[in-house]
Scaffold this motif. Sequence first.
Motif, mmCIF file in Angstrom:
data_model
loop_
_atom_site.group_PDB
_atom_site.id
_atom_site.type_symbol
_atom_site.label_atom_id
_atom_site.label_comp_id
_atom_site.label_asym_id
_atom_site.label_seq_id
_atom_site.Cartn_x
_atom_site.Cartn_y
_atom_site.Cartn_z
ATOM 1 N N CYS A 1 0.835 -1.219 0.000
ATOM 2 C CA CYS A 1 0.000 0.000 0.000
ATOM 3 C C CYS A 1 0.862 1.259 0.000
ATOM 4 C CB CYS A 1 -0.904 0.059 1.236
ATOM 5 S SG CYS A 1 -1.951 -1.366 1.448
ATOM 6 N N ASN B 1 2.886 4.395 -0.842
ATOM 7 C CA ASN B 1 2.775 5.275 -2.016
ATOM 8 C C ASN B 1 4.148 5.660 -2.560
ATOM 9 O OD1 ASN B 1 1.845 7.001 -3.969
ATOM 10 N ND2 ASN B 1 1.455 8.703 -2.548
ATOM 11 N N GLU C 1 -0.984 9.451 -6.459
ATOM 12 C CA GLU C 1 -0.934 8.199 -5.712
ATOM 13 C C GLU C 1 -0.503 7.067 -6.644
ATOM 14 O OE1 GLU C 1 -4.507 6.809 -3.503
ATOM 15 O OE2 GLU C 1 -3.390 4.920 -3.596
ATOM 16 N N SER D 1 0.705 3.342 -5.635
ATOM 17 C CA SER D 1 1.140 2.374 -4.617
ATOM 18 C C SER D 1 2.010 1.293 -5.248
ATOM 19 C CB SER D 1 -0.089 1.726 -3.982
ATOM 20 O OG SER D 1 -0.773 0.967 -4.960
#
Length: 405
Positions: free
Chosen positions: A109, A111, A117, A119
């Motif tokens: 998860c 970033n 964003e 990930s």
Amino acid sequence: MTEQVSALLSKYHQEHLLDHVDELSQCKRKQLFSQISGIDWSFLESYKKKPEYPGDIQPLGALTLEKIMKRQEEYRKIGLENIRAGKLCLLLLAGGQGSRLGYDRPKGCFNMGINRELSIFQLLMEHVMDVVKQADAWMHMYIMTSDSNYSDTVSFFKEHDFFGYQPDYLHFFVQEMNPVTDEQGKILMTSKSDLAMSPNGNGGWFRSMNRAGLLDGIFESEIEWINVFSVDNVLQRIADPVFLGATIDSGKMCGAKVVRKVSPDEKVGAICTENGKPYIIEYYELSKEMENQKNPDGSLAYGFGVILNYLFPISRLQETLHVSMPLHVVKKKVPYMDDMGILVNPTEPNALKYETLALDLIHEMEDCLVFEIDRKREFAPVKNKMGVDSIDTARALLLENGYDL
Ligand code: UTP
């Protein structure tokens, strides 16, 4: 019940686990007892004795980048044909605790983006989607999590609409756990009713898949190969048709992606053979002499480091289900409850974890195609917060490779 549990604990010299039992509610007491009775005590054997030391170690040559380039299209064709025929599945190892990164959610998860964003999971799924598009075929993908990061991982995939992947082809499962001990072999606790537990390493995945009931589906399908890879190399090619094609073409039992070491003492496990079988020798097991040993062409004899991206044949893995995998003792930072009942967050490694390692699975194979990759294009591990193999070094490599962060 308390008497039975005490007898069990005294057999393994772990009586301290009941120090606070009188302060617990009925429900918490039950919780503690059920954790204790679920322990596979064989892990304590590894505390007492190390796995056997390697026998005869010899260098193992690689299919170099230069050679791969010459036959790249031929390999790609073989790989894509096999993917279209449903012969490849994928396994993402995402059960680690990522303690060096110090991030409180699943590592995937994290970033990697700067202005948007992006990930780690998204990057990995984009790499898989590249191949899905080339082959015009979906591949079953298994995602191994730990007990503690399972629901966060599944929710993250759902929130992101499975990153465009066909959900029927995604299978999440939980790996097994082992207790964590202090350096004297005493199991640590995280509260008066909870044992400190940690995932049992990245080598036991096939057994965990079996326990999760996923193997029947594989055995009944066309699948012949599984591509196993780690969560933290954000540039790696997954389901790489060239790697699959070259491994099939070589006739070898399995394949391992490797990078050429940047220096003889680089801290990576080097691929070699041990008593004639493929093996990964840890950097600290190499003597100075072996570290600097050269091949006739002047290259390092132990100069290829593994990146945790392998191809294994399902048929052979099935046979390994009966082999007992050695547990390795690894020292790491683990929060624990002290004698006063207060939770301590250590700043230095304080605890022993008991892990199976992927390198022991490689050793179960007869031979292995060592497949060199271009480290500038395919090796960007996110292990540490800062310094070597960190968020910054991986971001720099993503930018160099044309990613918009
Ligand atoms: P690492 O050896 O980097 O371990 O894992 P880690 O636990 O993630 O990180 P540190 O050492 O605590 O900082 C290599 C790969 O194996 C997976 C990890 O998720 C990563 O993809 N792994 C590791 C598991 O799936 N299960 C484990 O029990 C350990």
